[in-house]
Design a protein around this motif. Structure first.
Motif, PDB file in Angstrom:
ATOM      1  N   ASP A 144      78.864  20.295  50.588  1.00 17.68           N
ATOM      2  CA  ASP A 144      79.216  19.285  49.587  1.00 17.68           C
ATOM      3  C   ASP A 144      79.741  18.019  50.264  1.00 17.68           C
ATOM      4  OD1 ASP A 144      81.680  20.260  50.321  1.00 17.68           O
ATOM      5  OD2 ASP A 144      82.385  20.689  48.301  1.00 17.68           O
ATOM      6  N   SER A 145      79.753  18.032  51.612  1.00 22.13           N
ATOM      7  CA  SER A 145      79.930  16.792  52.383  1.00 22.13           C
ATOM      8  C   SER A 145      78.835  15.802  51.994  1.00 22.13           C
ATOM      9  CB  SER A 145      79.885  17.080  53.884  1.00 22.13           C
ATOM     10  OG  SER A 145      78.749  17.856  54.216  1.00 22.13           O
ATOM     11  N   LEU A 146      77.779  16.296  51.357  1.00 25.17           N
ATOM     12  CA  LEU A 146      76.753  15.480  50.716  1.00 25.17           C
ATOM     13  C   LEU A 146      77.395  14.281  49.999  1.00 25.17           C
ATOM     14  CD1 LEU A 146      73.768  15.352  49.355  1.00 25.17           C
ATOM     15  CD2 LEU A 146      74.880  16.510  47.452  1.00 25.17           C
ATOM     16  N   ALA A 177      74.273  27.222  50.571  1.00 26.04           N
ATOM     17  CA  ALA A 177      74.606  26.103  49.678  1.00 26.04           C
ATOM     18  C   ALA A 177      76.083  26.132  49.320  1.00 26.04           C
ATOM     19  CB  ALA A 177      73.768  26.188  48.402  1.00 26.04           C
ATOM     20  N   ASP A 178      76.729  24.996  49.450  1.00 23.86           N
ATOM     21  CA  ASP A 178      78.135  24.900  49.047  1.00 23.86           C
ATOM     22  C   ASP A 178      78.255  24.943  47.532  1.00 23.86           C
ATOM     23  OD1 ASP A 178      80.295  24.835  50.746  1.00 23.86           O
ATOM     24  OD2 ASP A 178      80.017  22.742  51.307  1.00 23.86           O
ATOM     25  N   MET A 179      79.249  25.659  47.037  1.00 22.38           N
ATOM     26  CA  MET A 179      79.564  25.617  45.609  1.00 22.38           C
ATOM     27  C   MET A 179      80.524  24.447  45.396  1.00 22.38           C
ATOM     28  SD  MET A 179      79.760  29.516  44.341  1.00 22.38           S
ATOM     29  CE  MET A 179      79.460  28.934  42.671  1.00 22.38           C
ATOM     30  N   VAL A 230      75.748  31.406  49.450  1.00 23.43           N
ATOM     31  CA  VAL A 230      76.597  30.301  49.000  1.00 23.43           C
ATOM     32  C   VAL A 230      77.866  30.282  49.842  1.00 23.43           C
ATOM     33  CG1 VAL A 230      75.738  30.375  46.619  1.00 23.43           C
ATOM     34  CG2 VAL A 230      77.801  31.680  47.222  1.00 23.43           C
ATOM     35  N   LYS A 231      78.513  29.112  49.863  1.00 23.15           N
ATOM     36  CA  LYS A 231      79.818  28.999  50.528  1.00 23.15           C
ATOM     37  C   LYS A 231      80.812  28.454  49.509  1.00 23.15           C
ATOM     38  CE  LYS A 231      80.871  25.660  53.689  1.00 23.15           C
ATOM     39  NZ  LYS A 231      81.979  24.954  52.999  1.00 23.15           N
ATOM     40  N   LEU A 232      82.023  28.986  49.541  1.00 21.78           N
ATOM     41  CA  LEU A 232      83.067  28.443  48.674  1.00 21.78           C
ATOM     42  C   LEU A 232      84.401  28.410  49.412  1.00 21.78           C
ATOM     43  CD1 LEU A 232      84.551  31.238  47.746  1.00 21.78           C
ATOM     44  CD2 LEU A 232      82.801  31.259  45.990  1.00 21.78           C
TER      45      LEU A 232
HETATM   46  O1  KIV Z   1      80.579  20.413  53.239  1.00 19.88           O
HETATM   47  C1  KIV Z   1      80.477  20.624  54.456  1.00 19.88           C
HETATM   48  O2  KIV Z   1      79.739  19.964  55.185  1.00 19.88           O
HETATM   49  C2  KIV Z   1      81.295  21.676  55.028  1.00 19.88           C
HETATM   50  C3  KIV Z   1      81.412  21.741  56.513  1.00 19.88           C
HETATM   51  C4  KIV Z   1      82.378  20.701  56.935  1.00 19.88           C
HETATM   52  C5  KIV Z   1      81.775  23.071  56.991  1.00 19.88           C
HETATM   53  O3  KIV Z   1      81.883  22.437  54.318  1.00 19.88           O
END
Ligand code: KIV
Length: 278
Positions: free
Chosen positions: A49-51, A87-89, A117-119
């Protein structure tokens, strides 16, 4: 099939830790970059979600929506043959209730094509993590500096710097492992704390600003390519693509303005390549 060509699965992460093989993760937000990083043999591509900050120009990650994450995860998934897509939540897609969290995680797999997923968070999110892993959704945890909690933390600063907060970090990590997480990102914590947590877990830790003692490392792709205007001090510039892009755009602008492009003499594309100043 050689090891480098085999599709990376979340189940391979624990094996890699056991073999002492470092895990390599980079962020990616589109298909073109995903294709390049996949071809380079990167184990996992994190649609972070650094997006919000590095692609959308927001000040924090808070504004990123589930729809935006699905959109970019789909693009990254299309570019990948081998890497694990995580994918980040986004903020508030998993904190308000377990059913909603599981549905949103499922959407990142079903609509986005992610394989995990990552949270962010520890004991506060383990019930959600438990339900996700129970229904077949691989989950990567994220501890230490939690960018989604930036308004509570008061700044992007190092976490787990006292003995008490290091202990909490360890308890959170153990709770995530117990809930079924297959790996944990440790962001911006002292090397010694990361090393201690890493030593206590059977699942791998993936560090970012957490020293060399983690089982793997992750960085934001825009930071290592000179495409960010505020890369953190723990990152490393591997190639200054930012300067190269500006040089290429300047060259194009002057070619157009001076009528050198398009070329009437049939020059090939290769003749026109601009070398970045290094
Ligand atoms: O959103 C991201 O890019 C991250 C990394 C900094 C691990 O969570």
């Amino acid at each position: 099939m050689s090891e480098i060509q085999r599709r990376v699965r979340s189940t391979h992460f624990r094996d890699k830790k056991q073999r002492g093989e470092k895990i390599v993760m980079l962020t990616a937000y589109d298909a073109a970059m995903a294709r390049l990083l996949d071809a380079a043999g990167v184990d996992a591509l994190l649609v972070g979600d650094s997006l919000g900050m590095v692609v959308m120009g927001c000040e924090t990650t808070i504004e990123v929506t589930l729809d935006a994450m699905i959109h970019h995860t789909k693009a990254v998934s299309r570019g990948v043959e081998r890497s694990l897509v995580v994918a980040d939540m986004p903020f508030m897609t998993y904190q308000a209730g377990i059913d909603e969290a599981v549905r949103n995680a499922g959407a990142l797999l079903q609509k986005g094509g992610a394989a995990a997923v990552k949270l962010e968070g520890g004991r506060a999110v383990v019930d959600a993590v438990g339900r996700m892993t129970a229904v077949g959704i691989p989950v990567m945890g994220h501890l230490g500096l939690l960018p989604q909690a930036i308004h509570q933390l008061g700044g992007y600063r190092r976490q787990a710097t006292s003995a008490a907060s290091e202990e909490l970090l360890l308890q959170d990590a153990l709770a995530l492992q117990e809930a079924g997480a297959f790996a944990i990102v440790l962001e911006c914590v002292p090397d010694a704390a990361a090393q201690r947590v890493t030593g206590q877990l059977s699942i791998p830790t993936i560090g970012i600003g957490a020293g060399p003692g983690c089982d793997g490392q992750v960085l934001v792709i825009n930071d290592i390519l000179g495409l960010s205007n505020a890369a953190p001090p723990f990152s490393k510039l591997y190639f200054d693509l930012g300067t190269a892009v500006t040089a290429a755009a300047r060259q194009f602008a002057s070619d157009v303005r001076d009528a050198r492009f398009p070329d009437r003499e049939g020059k090939t594309r290769d003749d026109a390549v601009v070398q970045p100043d290094r």
